[in-house]
Design an enzyme around this catalytic site. Structure first.
Site, PDB file in Angstrom:
ATOM      1  CD1 TRP A 166      -2.263  -1.943   0.137  1.00  0.00           C
ATOM      2  CD2 TRP A 166      -3.181  -1.188   2.245  1.00  0.00           C
ATOM      3  NE1 TRP A 166      -3.206  -2.851   0.510  1.00  0.00           N
ATOM      4  CE2 TRP A 166      -3.974  -2.391   1.701  1.00  0.00           C
ATOM      5  CE3 TRP A 166      -3.341  -0.504   3.254  1.00  0.00           C
ATOM      6  CZ2 TRP A 166      -4.873  -2.404   2.520  1.00  0.00           C
ATOM      7  CZ3 TRP A 166      -4.641  -0.731   3.913  1.00  0.00           C
ATOM      8  CH2 TRP A 166      -5.372  -1.981   3.516  1.00  0.00           C
ATOM      9  CG  HIS A 172       9.977  -0.753  -2.143  1.00  0.00           C
ATOM     10  ND1 HIS A 172       9.865   0.495  -2.755  1.00  0.00           N
ATOM     11  CD2 HIS A 172       8.926  -1.368  -2.947  1.00  0.00           C
ATOM     12  CE1 HIS A 172       9.253   0.405  -3.788  1.00  0.00           C
ATOM     13  NE2 HIS A 172       8.456  -0.719  -3.974  1.00  0.00           N
ATOM     14  CD  GLU A 224       8.136   3.344  -3.660  1.00  0.00           C
ATOM     15  OE1 GLU A 224       7.935   3.216  -2.343  1.00  0.00           O
ATOM     16  OE2 GLU A 224       7.893   3.194  -4.837  1.00  0.00           O
ATOM     17  N   GLY A 281       1.757  -2.491  -6.353  1.00  0.00           N
ATOM     18  CA  GLY A 281       1.542  -1.243  -5.784  1.00  0.00           C
ATOM     19  C   GLY A 281       0.417  -0.507  -5.954  1.00  0.00           C
ATOM     20  N   GLY A 282       0.218   0.297  -6.746  1.00  0.00           N
ATOM     21  CA  GLY A 282      -0.993   1.046  -7.243  1.00  0.00           C
ATOM     22  C   GLY A 282      -2.425   0.035  -7.103  1.00  0.00           C
TER      23      GLY A 282
HETATM   24  O1  LIG Z   1       6.007  -2.818  -4.286  1.00  0.00           O
HETATM   25  C1  LIG Z   1       5.463  -2.456  -5.094  1.00  0.00           C
HETATM   26  C2  LIG Z   1       6.055  -1.969  -6.267  1.00  0.00           C
HETATM   27  O2  LIG Z   1       6.746  -0.716  -5.942  1.00  0.00           O
HETATM   28  C3  LIG Z   1       5.199  -1.834  -7.687  1.00  0.00           C
HETATM   29  O3  LIG Z   1       4.432  -0.602  -7.696  1.00  0.00           O
HETATM   30  P1  LIG Z   1       3.459  -0.385  -8.889  1.00  0.00           P
HETATM   31  O4  LIG Z   1       2.481  -1.651  -8.883  1.00  0.00           O
HETATM   32  O5  LIG Z   1       2.527   0.822  -8.565  1.00  0.00           O
HETATM   33  O6  LIG Z   1       4.131  -0.127 -10.031  1.00  0.00           O
END
Ligand SMILES: O=C[C@H](O)COP(=O)(O)O
Length: 247
Positions: A10, A94, A96, A233-234
């Site tokens: 999330w 991750h 990020e 993710g999104g």
């Molecule tokens: O942890 C999930 C990923 O960073 C993928 O994000 P996304 O599905 O929004 O591209």
């Protein structure tokens, strides 16, 4: 046969009340017992999400954790706090966190070992930048991340880990890696694990793909030999997540 894992990340979304609503909206539709379903949620959402997911097959994961049990580490969450709250998985490394919070391979290896010590399943993230892909160093770069993450982890413990390959250029961009690109790297990661451990161990570790996974591309990605599910993710914040779980 590796059981598929569909994990939602999330990120920094969903207030506690929004989180409970999302779980309530999704839970009946993600009751696919053929796969492991994990909701990795912000720390403040863990307790209400564990409560809302009671009686379902949804596992609750954290998005991060610290490497100490307790003490003067303002703002951090310890592995034992996560376990006590009902968490089973934790995302480690991750991109990020690597990018914005400067978490490096050595620190992340400590987190992996700490998670294992507490019987949390680490979802270990790796993946290259667009520049690295264009330079042709993707496989060697990812191999370095994998070797660093598993440094000092026994084969028996490695079986209780999950890898998530997430090309940074595909995260949140709508630019999904082609199935060939995703499978190539996931197969290479399995080879890396075979080098670190042995073929049997490597064949049992689940490797996920992450990066713009959605209801339309999930089935093709998850059909690849070395892709054992997704870190989403999104799309994990929308009803569409159910389509991914039931791909
Ligand atoms: O942890 C999930 C990923 O960073 C993928 O994000 P996304 O599905 O929004 O591209």
């Amino acid at each position: 046969m590796r059981r598929k894992v569909i994990a939602g990340n999330w990120k920094m979304n969903m207030t506690p009340s929004e989180a409970v609503k999302l779980v309530n909206d999704l839970k009946a539709n993600v009751a696919n017992t053929a796969v492991d379903v994990v909701f990795c949620v912000p720390a403040i959402d863990i307790v209400p999400v564990v409560e809302a997911a009671k009686g379902t097959n949804i596992c609750v994961g954290a998005e991060n954790m610290y490497i100490e049990e307790k003490g003067a580490y303002t703002g951090e969450i310890s592995p034992n706090m996560l376990v006590d709250a009902g968490v089973s998985h934790v995302i480690i490394g991750h991109s990020e966190r690597r990018q914005y919070f400067k978490e490096d391979d050595e620190f992340l290896n400590k987190k992996v070992k700490k998670a294992i010590e507490h019987k949390l399943i680490p979802i270990i993230c790796c993946g290259e930048t667009l520049e690295q892909r264009e330079e042709g160093v993707t496989l060697t770069f990812v191999k370095g991340q994998i070797k660093a993450a598993y440094e000092g982890v026994s084969a028996a413990d490695a079986l209780n880990t999950i890898v998530a390959y997430e090309p940074i250029w595909a995260i949140g961009t709508g630019k999904v890696a082609t199935t060939e690109q995703a499978e190539e790297v996931c197969a290479s990661i399995r080879k890396d694990l075979e080098e670190i451990y042995d073929a049997d161990t490597a064949s049992k570790i689940r490797i996920l793909y992450g990066g713009s996974v959605n209801g339309s591309n999930a089935a093709e990605l998850f059909a690849q030999e070395n892709i054992d599910g997704g870190l989403v993710g999104g799309a994990s914040l929308k009803p569409e997540f159910a389509n991914i779980v039931n791909y």
